[in-house]
Structure formats: C-alpha cells, structure tokens
Write a protein that holds these residues in place. Structure first.
Motif, mmCIF file in Angstrom:
data_model
loop_
_atom_site.group_PDB
_atom_site.id
_atom_site.type_symbol
_atom_site.label_atom_id
_atom_site.label_comp_id
_atom_site.label_asym_id
_atom_site.label_seq_id
_atom_site.Cartn_x
_atom_site.Cartn_y
_atom_site.Cartn_z
ATOM 1 N N LYS A 287 0.836 -1.212 0.000
ATOM 2 C CA LYS A 287 0.000 0.000 0.000
ATOM 3 C C LYS A 287 0.866 1.254 0.000
ATOM 4 O O LYS A 287 0.610 2.207 -0.721
ATOM 5 N N TYR A 288 1.880 1.231 0.844
ATOM 6 C CA TYR A 288 2.792 2.385 0.916
ATOM 7 C C TYR A 288 3.510 2.572 -0.428
ATOM 8 O O TYR A 288 3.568 3.676 -0.976
ATOM 9 N N LYS B 191 -0.998 4.125 -1.933
ATOM 10 C CA LYS B 191 -2.373 4.069 -1.420
ATOM 11 C C LYS B 191 -2.450 4.593 0.007
ATOM 12 O O LYS B 191 -3.531 4.866 0.508
ATOM 13 N N GLU B 192 -1.318 4.732 0.629
ATOM 14 C CA GLU B 192 -1.303 5.207 2.009
ATOM 15 C C GLU B 192 -1.168 6.726 2.052
ATOM 16 O O GLU B 192 -1.838 7.396 2.821
ATOM 17 N N PRO C 191 2.785 7.462 -5.226
ATOM 18 C CA PRO C 191 3.325 6.189 -5.715
ATOM 19 C C PRO C 191 4.852 6.270 -5.769
ATOM 20 O O PRO C 191 5.410 7.262 -6.251
ATOM 21 N N GLY D 189 -0.777 8.780 -1.007
ATOM 22 C CA GLY D 189 -1.028 9.441 -2.293
ATOM 23 C C GLY D 189 0.209 9.612 -3.165
ATOM 24 O O GLY D 189 0.147 10.259 -4.212
ATOM 25 N N LEU E 234 2.676 1.609 -3.421
ATOM 26 C CA LEU E 234 1.807 2.025 -4.531
ATOM 27 C C LEU E 234 1.199 3.403 -4.312
ATOM 28 O O LEU E 234 0.508 3.943 -5.185
#
Ligand code: MGD
Ligand code: MGD
Ligand code: SF4
Ligand code: MO
Length: 741
Positions: free
Chosen positions: A264-265, A269-270, A274, A272, A267
């Motif tokens: 998540k981090y 997703k955590e 990438p 914003g 990509l």
C-alpha cells in the motif's frame, strides 16, 4: 626461494592470526630471529592484507607506548611522565574507590571497543572487574551497524549472518550495495570469491556514491547514488517488482507478514505518492530506467545476493535502508537459499554457526550482572536489546542506566540535570580511540576536560590517550597468546605469542588481574592465561588436540557445502519459526509500531535524512560527506605506519566538477568545515566520486593546531552526535563546505 635463503637466519616461524578490528582474521607466519620478528608472510589460502603484512612496523613503531604514564600537563596536551606499574595501578585503584565512595558507582563510566578480536584479551576483563567492585555506567549501541542490527532483530527476530563466501559461486547476481570489501575485507577471502564469481559469469553491480575499488575490480555496472537515499531506490525497485508482478508471492505468503501494508505504501495508497522510479530518481540522482532495470534484473535472476553494506545504514534513518533491503530479498525469495542473502547485518554478520569457540573467557568468569544496570529499569527506546537478555558487554544491555555511545559526551557535559541517568566523574577506556572515532570530536574534548579522572589502556599515544590521567601500556597480539576464529568461521585460530612484551607493556589479562588485587578481588581469576586457553579449546569438540592446534596456529574446518543463513527457517519453517512474535519475517512489525516513534515506521519507508542535499543548510554547506573505511588502516590503527601512509595519503576526495567551481586542483590543500569543526587536508580531485559528495576516510589521527583546526584528517571533527530513531549512527550524514585553504 632465493629470497628465503638470503633471509635464511630465521630461527623459528610462529603462526598467529591477525584480527585487527577489521574482522579479517588472517593467519600470519612470523619469522623470528633472536627474539625479534624479522619478516611476516601470509597464509596461502587466507591472504593477509597490507596491514597484516606490515604489522612488524606497528609492533616496533618508535611511538609504541612501553611504560605506564602519568599526566603532568593540561588535559589533552599530551604531557606525561613515566611512572612505575605500582604507582599507575595504585592510582587507578585509589581513584576508582574515591569516585565510587564520593559519588556512587554510576559515576564510573566504562568505554571500550574491540581492538583485536581475541577470546581472552579483550575489554570484557575490565567489564568484569568493574562489575565485581561495585558496578559502573555502561553504554549501548554499535558504531558499526546499529541500523542493520536493529533491522535484523526486528524483522527476523535475530541477527542475520553472511553465507560463507564460496556461496557467491551459486549466485546469478551480486549487488554490492554500499559495500567495498576490497578495502574492508570483511572476514577473509571475500575478494577471492568475488573474483571467482566474476570469472564464472556472475553479474556484479555496485550501488555506491564512489567508484570504489570493489566496483572498479569486480562490477559490470556502477550505479552512483546520493548518500542516505538508498531506501528510496529500494522502495522504487519494490514498486517495479509489484506493478510488473515479479514478486515471489508464494515466499511472501509462507514466510512473511505485512507485505500488503508495505505494498500500500509503495503504490501510494497510504499517502497518495506512488513510489515510482521517477519519484526515486529525483531523490537518489539515479536515472529511473536504471532503477527499473536493476529491479527487473534482481527479480529475474534468482538466486541473487543483495549485499547491504553497513555504510548506507550508518546514516540518518539508516535502519530503513536495511529493513527495505530485507523486504526486497524476501519479495524475490532470496532469503535462506544458496546464492541468495539475508540482508540486515549480514555482510560481515556473525561467524557461521558450525564454528563455536565461545563463550569468551570473561563470560566464563561469572562476574554476575553489573549492579548499576540491575538497579535501573529496562530501557524502552531500543527494543531489540531486550531480546538479548543479559547485557553482552560489547553490545550494551537493556538497562536504562546505559547511555547511547553517541550521547556519552553530551551525558558527561549535562549529567542528571540534562536528563541523563548519572553525573559522570571517571572514565575507563579500553581498546578504543573514543576522541577520534565518535561523532563531534570538539564536543567530546569539552566533555573529557570536565571529568575528574581518565584511565586509558593503549598501545599508542592516541587522541584519547592524550586526555588520560594514567595511560596503561598494553602489548599487541604478537606478544601474548589468544584464540580467535577467522574468515567467516572457516577456521579456528591460535594467536601465538611470538615475542616478549615490548618495554613494560602488559596484556589486558595481566592488567586486569593486577588491578583486581588492588581492588580487593583476590579471586578475580582462578586460571592463568594458558589454563583459560586450554579450557576453551578442550570444550571445543572440533579441535582434537590443543598442542597440535597451538603449533599449527590454524585449524581449518571444511563444510560439506556453503553455509546459508536461515536455511532451516526456510526449508522447514514448521519446526524452525523465526523468533519474531509472528514466527515469520516481519515486513510489518507490531513491536516497532508499539514503540510509537513517528520517525520509526512499522514498515520500511524512505525518510529524508537531516543534513540532506535538500536541507536549507545545504546553501551554506552544499557537499554531503561520507567517511569510508580505507584499506590502509583498521580505524585508527596503523595510521602512524609510514609504509602505509605512503601508499594512501589521507585526502578528501572531491569530484572534478565540484573542485573546478572552487578553483581546486588535485593535491591542493583545502579547508573542510561546518558548524561543528574545521580541518585542513589535501584534495584528491577525481571522477571516482559523484558530484555533490566528498569522502574523508575515517580513522586518521586527530591533530589539532593552536586554533583547534584539525590537520590530521579526522572525519569526526565534522560529524554530528545524534542517533537515528532505530539507533543507527549517522557517520555518513553530514553537510560540509570545501574551500581552497
Ligand atoms: N581496511 C579496513 N577494513 C575494515 C575496517 C577498517 O577500518 N579498515 N573496519 C571494519 C569495520 S569495524 C566495519 S564496521 C566495516 C565497515 O564496512 P563498510 O561500512 O562496508 O565500509 P565503508 O567503507 O564505510 O563503506 C562501504 C562503501 O559504502 C559507500 N557508502 C557510504 N555511504 C553510502 C550511502 O549512503 N549509500 C551507499 N549506497 N553507499 C554508501 C562508501 O562509498 C563505500 O564505498 O569494515 C571493516 N573492515
Ligand atoms: N566518521 C566515522 N567514524 C567512525 C566510523 C565511520 O565509518 N565513520 N566507523 C565506526 C566503526 S564501524 C567502528 S567499529 C569504530 C571503531 O572505533 P575504535 O574501536 O575506537 O577504533 P580503533 O582504531 O580500532 O581503536 C582501538 C584502539 O585500541 C587500542 N588498543 C589498546 N589495546 C589494544 C589491543 O590489545 N589490541 C588492539 N588491536 N588495539 C588496542 C588501539 O591502539 C586503538 O587506538 O569507529 C567508528 N567511527
Ligand atoms: S584483513 Fe584485517 S585481519 Fe587480515 S591481515 Fe589485514 S588487518 Fe589483519
Ligand atoms: Mo565497525
């Protein structure tokens, strides 16, 4: 042959093992004539470096300390008079008693280091003595690789260790990530196996701000990277591996926890953002395509050894580098297999488990626990020490009475009013050049001036010894018997005494024993040097005969196949879980989360260093300083040896472009400075270091002029005495400016 005949007066050849705080462990053959070492030869299999071969120059150096000394001039001025051992030891004993009676045992500080890696003659002997006579204030933290040790302990639940070097031949790719074993050796014959691997067609890549000797000798590709940004590049490699679905998902599922959180981090997703190669390109200075290519090469060429050197971790947030390296090795399924690696503290790691001489003699003396440690509650700030249980003297223990080694000067200056556990009055130093080797020399000097008494066990008049009230001259390993292991534990070594102690110098064992008698400890040891060594060897089942071992000096051990770290945990995880709370490799660590430190995230992340190239301070001090380990010294040891000085004069390496805009030519004398200190040193103008970065090899002897400007090239005049949240020592995090002097 002819050379041998010309020097044919050798009366005997004594085999010993050099282990001069480089972790090399190289056997040496000492030729002796009339009680004098006349020549030193290397072993044929484990090749000694230039320092081991020049050790004669160190033993017989004109500046060797041969007699006990007592300070007569101002502290740090280096003015001493010769005194007898009786006077010196009586004085030390009396001061220990006085300080403990007046202020309590916590006023006694003990600072130590490795020196040589001997099993008997080490700082543990004085640790025992201080423990038995009331206790002392200790320190915690490793100057070497605290970041890597923290990462390994929190992620694997234990230290990682290196595979034996012959396992390089099973790799398809070796990444020397901030690792320069041509200079640092790092436990025997590393270069030999890298050469064999290269010849066998193994691809070798170096990621390093410098085109190091290892990059020049072995690497197919050199990737220059801005110091302290390595975690960003590793995270971006993870991005490529994840988005191209190259990860070994089966390995991740079976052996790890927390990959999804990390993903998540990565990509974005955590937060914003990438963590693309473009993102990392801006941070690291490495072209995005280079990052993506290395990620693909690493994922596609299993088995691959990612060798994460200590140096990138010896930086602000250095623990993140090692945690990210472990994560990448897990993502590619490279842990616990032949040809792979277990990043963390694994480039030098611990001796491969099949070899065990231990425990050290001092541990067998059963001195008990240090009362000052016992009386204080456990520390919460560096969790992994609690996993070790009883304090191991050279790593420090979990007690909150201990101060981090990088904060000792601050602690001396501020004491209890400054929030430290005690007010310190007496400092006992063994095997350590504290003034030279710890951050912010100028602050250390201020601190040492404040103390009431300092005793230093030394072979030379180092920057630290100059501050002593009493200097106790110690002999070298060539003047005493000891045991060691060598070359990542491929042999047991008997460090044979070759000559008598020079002058009145004594071994650490003799000093501790004689001081013990003066402190009222009559049963300090129940054995002589010889009896200790016999006992340790007798218990070691691998060594059939003490006398043969002593004579041969080396007892080699053949492994059926290369040693692989965590092989059992991976081949049979049910019976061999990792000793973490989850039993797995913890990419996400709840223990770290529970520490509640905002700058110590539970998954590995890139965190921008203080004093990075983006720091506003960079307007004033635009160059990033790294302080590497040079082949010509083992830290400060050997710096005074003229043969070696000639080979590699101490200089600051600076890129041609940075030199040109400053009007600096190769060999010019330059001034290097920041708010902490200033030095005058020759410049080495070179393309072998990337623009924006300079290198001052660590360990040169501090030599201040009348204005406090260092003329010796001691890197720590410029480094900052802070530690990373996971404990990493930031010796490679400092901004400086360079000008023509
Ligand atoms: N000859 C010799 N050998 C030694 C020692 C010695 O003093 N002399 N000391 C021994 C000891 S105790 C230790 S702990 C080890 C230390 O061993 P290391 O920590 O591996 O040694 P260093 O020379 O500091 O660094 C290795 C390489 O990392 C690069 N580097 C520095 N900062 C960074 C960074 O931020 N990122 C990247 N990617 N690379 C970086 C340097 O340019 C260098 O080429 O060596 C051991 N071996
Ligand atoms: N800026 C910067 N600073 C660093 C580092 C860095 O990379 N950059 N590296 C750090 C690292 S990794 C380490 S491990 C530390 C090392 O720091 P130290 O351990 O302090 O360095 P040494 O020069 O090995 O100091 C050992 C001292 O013990 C003395 N000595 C006394 N008795 C004996 C004996 O019996 N045998 C031996 N061999 N010596 C004896 C030696 O003469 C020598 O002065 O430095 C750290 N400091
Ligand atoms: S590499 Fe280290 S142990 Fe080996 S000879 Fe050199 S200084 Fe001694
Ligand atoms: Mo070290």
């Amino acid at each position: 042959m002819e050379a041998k005949m010309k020097l044919g007066n050798t009366e005997k050849v004594v085999v010993t093992v050099c282990n001069s705080h480089c972790g090399g462990g190289c056997p040496l053959k000492l030729h002796i004539e009339e009680g004098v070492i006349t020549r030193i030869e290397t072993d044929d299999e484990f090749r000694a470096c230039l320092k081991g071969r020049a050790y004669r120059q160190r033993v017989y150096a004109p500046d060797r300390l041969k007699y006990p000394l007592k300070r007569v001039g101002g502290r740090g001025k280096g003015e001493f008079e010769r005194v007898s051992w009786d006077e010196a030891l009586d004085n030390v004993a009396a001061e220990l008693k006085r300080v403990r009676e007046s202020y309590g045992p916590s006023a006694v500080l003990f600072f130590y280091s490795i020196g040589d890696k001997g099993w008997l003659h080490n700082a543990g002997l004085i640790d025992n003595l201080l423990t038995r006579t009331g206790g002392y204030s200790g320190s915690w933290g490793s100057a070497s690789n605290e970041g890597g040790q923290f990462a390994a302990m929190m992620t694997y639940g234990m230290h990682s260790s290196c595979h034996t070097r012959d396992d390089f031949l099973n790799s398809r790719l070796i990444i020397l990530w901030g690792w320069n074993p041509v200079a640092s050796n790092h436990r025997g014959n590393t270069s030999l196996y890298l050469a064999q691997a290269r010849e066998a067609g193994v691809r070798i890549v170096s990621v390093d701000p410098r085109y190091s000797d290892s990059a020049a000798t072995f690497a197919h590709q050199w990737i220059p990277i801005r110091p302290n940004t390595d975690a960003a590049m590793l995270v971006a490699m993870a991005y490529v591996i994840i988005t191209e679905n190259l990860q070994d998902q089966a390995f991740l599922n079976k052996y790890t926890i927390g990959f999804d959180r990390f993903k998540k981090y990565v990509l974005g997703k955590e937060d914003g953002v990438p963590k693309t190669p473009h993102w990392a390109g801006d941070i690291t200075g490495v072209p995005p395509a280079t990052i993506a290519n290395l990620a693909r090469t690493y994922a596609a060429n299993k088995p691959a050894a990612l060798m994460d050197g200590f140096a990138p971790g010896r930086s602000a947030y250095g623990e993140e580098f090692h945690r990210a390296a472990i994560t990448l090795a897990a993502m590619t399924g490279n842990i616990g297999i032949h040809g792979g690696s277990a990043p963390g503290d694994g480039v030098a790691g611990h001796v491969a488990p099949p070899l065990q001489l231990g425990p050290y003699a001092y541990e067998r003396m059963k001195a008990g626990d240090n009362p000052v440690d016992q009386e204080a509650p456990p520390r919460k700030d560096a969790l992994w020490y609690n996993k070790l249980g009883r304090a191991v003297f050279y790593q420090g223990g979990p007690s909150s009475a201990r101060v981090n080694r990088h904060y000792i000067a601050d602690a001396i200056l501020k004491g209890q009013h400054g929030g430290y556990p005690a007010d310190y009055k007496l400092l006992y130093v063994v095997n350590c050049n504290y003034v030279n080797q710890y951050a912010n020399t100028n602050k250390i000097i201020q601190a040492l001036k404040k103390l009431e008494f300092i005793v230093v066990q030394e072979q030379f008049m180092t920057a630290t010894a100059k501050f002593a009230d009493i200097v106790l001259p110690t002999n070298t390993y060539m003047e005493r018997n000891d045991l060691t292991t060598g070359g990542i534990g491929l042999f047991y070594g008997y460090m044979n005494k070759a000559i008598d102690s020079l002058g009145e110098s004594k071994s650490h064992f003799e000093i501790a024993t004689e001081l013990a008698a003066r402190l009222g400890v009559s049963d300090y040891t129940d054995k002589t040097e010889k009896e200790w060594l016999i006992e340790i060897v007798d218990e070691c089942k691998d060594i059939p005969d003490y006398d043969i071992f002593k004579k041969q000096g080396v007892h080699k051990v053949k492994f059926p196949q290369p040693f692989v770290c965590f092989e059992k945990q991976i081949s049979d995880p049910v019976n061999n879980p990792f000793p973490t709370p989850s039993g797995r490799i913890e990419i996400y660590s709840q223990e770290i989360a529970d520490m509640g430190k905002p700058m110590l995230p539970p998954i590995p992340k890139y965190i921008e260093a203080w004093e990075s190239h983006n720091d506003p301070l960079a307007d004033k001090y635009p160059l990033q300083l790294v302080t590497t380990h040079t082949g010509r010294r083992a830290h400060t040891q050997f710096d005074n040896i003229l043969w070696l000085r000639e080979l590699y004069p101490q200089a600051i390496s600076i890129n041609t472009a940075d030199a040109q805009i400053r009007g600096i030519k190769d060999g010019d004398i330059v001034k290097v400075f920041n708010d902490r200190g200033e030095m005058i040193i020759p410049a080495k103008v070179t393309e072998r270091i990337m623009p924006g970065v300079v290198d001052i090899p660590q360990g040169a002897w501090y030599d201040p002029d009348e204005n406090g400007v260092d003329r010796g090239g001691c890197a720590n005049i410029l480094t900052k005495d802070v530690i990373s949240p996971g404990g990493a020592f930031p010796s490679n995090t400092a901004l400086v400016q360079v000008e023509k002097a």
